[in-house]
Design an enzyme around this catalytic site. Structure first.
Site, PDB file in Angstrom:
ATOM      1  N   HIS A  51      -9.078 -13.424   7.097  1.00  0.00           N
ATOM      2  CA  HIS A  51     -10.431 -13.487   7.649  1.00  0.00           C
ATOM      3  C   HIS A  51     -10.340 -13.690   9.166  1.00  0.00           C
ATOM      4  O   HIS A  51      -9.553 -14.512   9.621  1.00  0.00           O
ATOM      5  CB  HIS A  51     -11.097 -14.714   6.997  1.00  0.00           C
ATOM      6  N   GLU A  54     -11.720 -15.281   1.475  1.00  0.00           N
ATOM      7  CA  GLU A  54     -12.029 -15.939   2.746  1.00  0.00           C
ATOM      8  C   GLU A  54     -12.590 -17.343   2.554  1.00  0.00           C
ATOM      9  O   GLU A  54     -12.580 -18.133   3.496  1.00  0.00           O
ATOM     10  CB  GLU A  54     -12.939 -15.072   3.625  1.00  0.00           C
ATOM     11  N   TYR A  71     -27.608  -9.743   5.472  1.00  0.00           N
ATOM     12  CA  TYR A  71     -26.565 -10.465   6.194  1.00  0.00           C
ATOM     13  C   TYR A  71     -25.505  -9.498   6.722  1.00  0.00           C
ATOM     14  O   TYR A  71     -25.065  -8.595   6.010  1.00  0.00           O
ATOM     15  CB  TYR A  71     -25.909 -11.514   5.291  1.00  0.00           C
ATOM     16  N   ASN A  92     -17.610 -22.955   9.633  1.00  0.00           N
ATOM     17  CA  ASN A  92     -18.934 -22.478  10.029  1.00  0.00           C
ATOM     18  C   ASN A  92     -20.052 -23.248   9.320  1.00  0.00           C
ATOM     19  O   ASN A  92     -20.122 -23.267   8.092  1.00  0.00           O
ATOM     20  CB  ASN A  92     -19.025 -20.980   9.682  1.00  0.00           C
ATOM     21  N   HIS A  95     -15.958  -4.668  13.042  1.00  0.00           N
ATOM     22  CA  HIS A  95     -17.204  -4.403  12.318  1.00  0.00           C
ATOM     23  C   HIS A  95     -18.021  -3.295  12.980  1.00  0.00           C
ATOM     24  O   HIS A  95     -18.091  -3.234  14.201  1.00  0.00           O
ATOM     25  CB  HIS A  95     -18.082  -5.651  12.297  1.00  0.00           C
ATOM     26  N   ASP A 100     -18.001  -4.978   2.863  1.00  0.00           N
ATOM     27  CA  ASP A 100     -18.045  -6.379   2.408  1.00  0.00           C
ATOM     28  C   ASP A 100     -19.334  -6.619   1.623  1.00  0.00           C
ATOM     29  O   ASP A 100     -20.430  -6.382   2.137  1.00  0.00           O
ATOM     30  CB  ASP A 100     -17.998  -7.286   3.654  1.00  0.00           C
ATOM     31  N   ASP A 108     -16.488 -16.816  13.828  1.00  0.00           N
ATOM     32  CA  ASP A 108     -16.613 -18.257  13.553  1.00  0.00           C
ATOM     33  C   ASP A 108     -15.282 -18.951  13.257  1.00  0.00           C
ATOM     34  O   ASP A 108     -15.274 -20.073  12.769  1.00  0.00           O
ATOM     35  CB  ASP A 108     -17.663 -18.533  12.474  1.00  0.00           C
ATOM     36  N   TRP A 129     -23.569 -16.963  -2.361  1.00  0.00           N
ATOM     37  CA  TRP A 129     -22.892 -16.523  -1.151  1.00  0.00           C
ATOM     38  C   TRP A 129     -21.632 -15.864  -1.570  1.00  0.00           C
ATOM     39  O   TRP A 129     -20.914 -16.367  -2.397  1.00  0.00           O
ATOM     40  CB  TRP A 129     -22.549 -17.695  -0.239  1.00  0.00           C
ATOM     41  N   ARG A 170     -15.089  -1.910   9.354  1.00  0.00           N
ATOM     42  CA  ARG A 170     -15.912  -2.383   8.237  1.00  0.00           C
ATOM     43  C   ARG A 170     -17.341  -1.929   8.478  1.00  0.00           C
ATOM     44  O   ARG A 170     -17.888  -2.178   9.562  1.00  0.00           O
ATOM     45  CB  ARG A 170     -15.853  -3.913   8.178  1.00  0.00           C
ATOM     46  N   GLU A 213      -8.475  -8.877  10.352  1.00  0.00           N
ATOM     47  CA  GLU A 213      -9.861  -8.684  10.814  1.00  0.00           C
ATOM     48  C   GLU A 213      -9.994  -9.236  12.226  1.00  0.00           C
ATOM     49  O   GLU A 213      -9.488 -10.314  12.530  1.00  0.00           O
ATOM     50  CB  GLU A 213     -10.822  -9.441   9.878  1.00  0.00           C
ATOM     51  N   ARG A 233      -7.390 -12.919   1.469  1.00  0.00           N
ATOM     52  CA  ARG A 233      -8.106 -12.989   2.737  1.00  0.00           C
ATOM     53  C   ARG A 233      -8.224 -14.366   3.375  1.00  0.00           C
ATOM     54  O   ARG A 233      -9.014 -14.544   4.304  1.00  0.00           O
ATOM     55  CB  ARG A 233      -9.534 -12.473   2.496  1.00  0.00           C
ATOM     56  N   HIS A 278     -20.066  -9.635   0.280  1.00  0.00           N
ATOM     57  CA  HIS A 278     -20.448 -11.045   0.463  1.00  0.00           C
ATOM     58  C   HIS A 278     -20.815 -11.748  -0.843  1.00  0.00           C
ATOM     59  O   HIS A 278     -21.816 -12.475  -0.899  1.00  0.00           O
ATOM     60  CB  HIS A 278     -21.575 -11.160   1.499  1.00  0.00           C
ATOM     61  N   GLU A 281     -14.736  -5.670  -0.428  1.00  0.00           N
ATOM     62  CA  GLU A 281     -14.481  -7.110  -0.229  1.00  0.00           C
ATOM     63  C   GLU A 281     -15.503  -7.982  -0.933  1.00  0.00           C
ATOM     64  O   GLU A 281     -16.699  -7.665  -0.916  1.00  0.00           O
ATOM     65  CB  GLU A 281     -14.520  -7.359   1.281  1.00  0.00           C
TER      66      GLU A 281
HETATM   67  C1  CS2 Z   1     -17.598 -12.086   6.743  1.00  0.00           C
HETATM   68  C2  CS2 Z   1     -18.003 -13.220   7.645  1.00  0.00           C
HETATM   69  O1  CS2 Z   1     -15.974 -11.507   8.318  1.00  0.00           O
HETATM   70  C3  CS2 Z   1     -16.287 -11.455   7.138  1.00  0.00           C
HETATM   71  O2  CS2 Z   1     -15.632 -10.883   6.290  1.00  0.00           O
HETATM   72  O3  CS2 Z   1     -17.618 -12.336   5.389  1.00  0.00           O
HETATM   73  O4  CS2 Z   1     -19.062 -12.793   8.440  1.00  0.00           O
HETATM   74  C4  CS2 Z   1     -18.436 -14.504   6.941  1.00  0.00           C
HETATM   75  O5  CS2 Z   1     -19.624 -14.303   6.257  1.00  0.00           O
HETATM   76  C5  CS2 Z   1     -18.566 -15.638   7.924  1.00  0.00           C
HETATM   77  O6  CS2 Z   1     -17.362 -15.793   8.593  1.00  0.00           O
HETATM   78  C6  CS2 Z   1     -18.945 -16.920   7.222  1.00  0.00           C
HETATM   79  O7  CS2 Z   1     -18.710 -18.015   8.015  1.00  0.00           O
HETATM   80 MG    MG Z   2     -16.097 -11.206   4.342  1.00  0.00          MG
END
Ligand code: CS2
Ligand code: MG
Length: 407
Positions: free
Chosen positions: A317, A267, A163, A41, A126, A215, A321, A407, A151, A344, A288, A217, A241
């Site tokens: 993950h 991830e 986000y 991504n 989600h 999550d 994306d 991030w 989630r 997921e 993950r 992040h 997460e």
């Molecule tokens: C997230 C994603 O799916 C997840 O757990 O953390 O949205 C992640 O931020 C994106 O895949 C980043 O490319």
């Molecule tokens: Mg995640």
């Protein structure tokens, strides 16, 4: 023994049916075709170039049956090891070769991996909503669709954006369109005031049965993460997460020592060496990595084998994306792996099915990879060409004082 199935072509496609995907197509001397996902991504063109300019030429003439040897050739032989671009490129080759091996044997890939170790794979998706009411609408919608695990992400008072949450709709796109990433504000203190209350309200509203995940992040410090984990004990999350960036895995020990909350991370990990300390010291409950970002099926199998020794479960993950090819690869691996907990499945924009035809199925909260030979995903090149690459990046977050947030 001379090879009777050699690689005759290796082509890379970058298409954008709603978002960018990098797809590798490998063709063999006996006319078989295998597909691999190489999407990273926001860095799609880098991995496309790594494949096109450096790996694809070296694939021509190789024995398509020798998956492990090809993996070792590109990993050990390159001098430059690890990292998301290298590992996604190797991962795509690996997936495509497993796809070919399955088609040659007329078997789904999970059969080649030892056969089904379970009947079906638990999945989560989600639910998002800025406020409690919208969030509960989204959770209810997911339950109606049949999901048993959800989630939940929500807004933070005082912030314009968060986000993974949109103010308008129940879904979000992990990357914005346009030149350069957009910037968002982040406020850890406000988030830490909001999250325990919001998640406790959701638990009260849904009752005990629905699995809830959340999550972070990578946004917190170890002390903040430990506090959040303690505050969330009552919610009985399936997992919490990415509580912090994991370059220093030993820092997770603070959270481990201070709470019983199950942790998930990985991830952004790319190899077994990225996972090693976290697994051998059992600093998480769930690992993950995505198949594409961790060197494909062959390497993910090794990560999950190491995880099994330490009673850690696989939980890859699966955002929008990574393409349906990665999703299928993950499901074949999951069906054949005993320490695999959950997959997921964020879901895809309808345009994605114009380019990728997948055959995996969703039923009553569980996924199955299908019994089609190989991975069971077809790729329509003509349709892919209609959707040209468009620049898109994940946002960058800044603290309220203007400094860049992890991030
Ligand atoms: C997230 C994603 O799916 C997840 O757990 O953390 O949205 C992640 O931020 C994106 O895949 C980043 O490319
Ligand atoms: Mg995640």
């Amino acid at each position: 023994m001379p090879a009777n199935r050699t690689i005759t072509a290796a082509e890379v496609f970058v298409s954008s049916p709603s978002r960018n995907y990098v797809t590798l197509k490998i063709t063999t001397s006996d006319g078989l075709v295998g597909y691999g996902d190489a999407t990273v991504n926001g860095r799609e063109l880098s991995v496309a170039s790594y494949l096109k300019d450096h790996l694809c030429p070296a694939l021509i003439g190789r024995d398509a049956e020798r998956i492990e040897d090809t993996w070792q050739f590109f990993y050990k032989g390159a001098y430059w090891r690890r990292g998301p671009i290298t590992m996604a490129a190797i991962g795509a080759i690996d997936m495509a070769l497993w796809d070919i091996k399955g088609k040659a044997a007329d078997m789904p890939v999970y059969q080649l991996l030892g056969g089904a170790a379970r009947d079906k794979i638990l999945t989560y998706t989600h639910a998002t909503g800025w406020g409690f009411e919208e969030l509960m609408d989204s959770v209810a919608q997911r339950q109606t669709e049949g999901f048993r695990a959800v989630r939940v992400q929500f807004g933070v008072p005082g912030l314009e954006k968060v986000y993974g949450v949109t103010r308008e709709a129940a879904t979000y796109e992990p990357a914005g369109r346009g030149i350069g990433p957009v910037t968002e504000d982040w406020d850890s203190a406000a988030y830490l005031r909001t999250a325990p209350q919001m998640l406790a309200r959701v638990r009260d509203a849904v009752g005990d049965e629905l699995h809830l995940l959340h999550d972070v992040h990578h946004r917190l410090t170890p002390s903040e993460a430990a506090r959040l984990a303690q505050d969330l004990e009552v919610v009985r999350l399936f997992w919490l997460e990415d509580v912090m960036p994991a370059e220093n895995p030993q820092l997770l020990r603070q959270v481990r020592n201070q709470s019983t909350i199950p942790l998930a991370i990985g991830e952004v990990f790319n190899t077994i060496w990225d996972c090693q300390q976290i697994l051998t010291e059992r600093l998480v409950d769930y690992i993950r990595c995505a198949v594409v970002h961790a060197g494909g099926i062959s390497h993910m199998r090794k990560i999950l084998a190491l995880a099994e020794v330490f009673n850690v479960q696989g939980a890859p993950h699966g955002p929008s994306d990574v393409s349906p090819i990665n999703m299928a690869a993950s499901l074949h691996l999951g069906l054949a792996t005993s320490n695999f907990a959950i997959q997921e499945h964020m879901g895809y924009d309808p345009l994605v099915s114009e380019v990728f035809t997948s055959h995996y199925t969703f039923n009553d909260g569980y996924l199955h990879p299908s019994d089609k030979p190989g991975l069971g995903v077809e790729f329509d090149e003509k349709a892919a060409r209609k959707f040209e690459y468009r620049q898109a990046y994940l946002p960058v977050a800044r603290n309220l004082d203007g400094s860049v947030k992890d991030w």
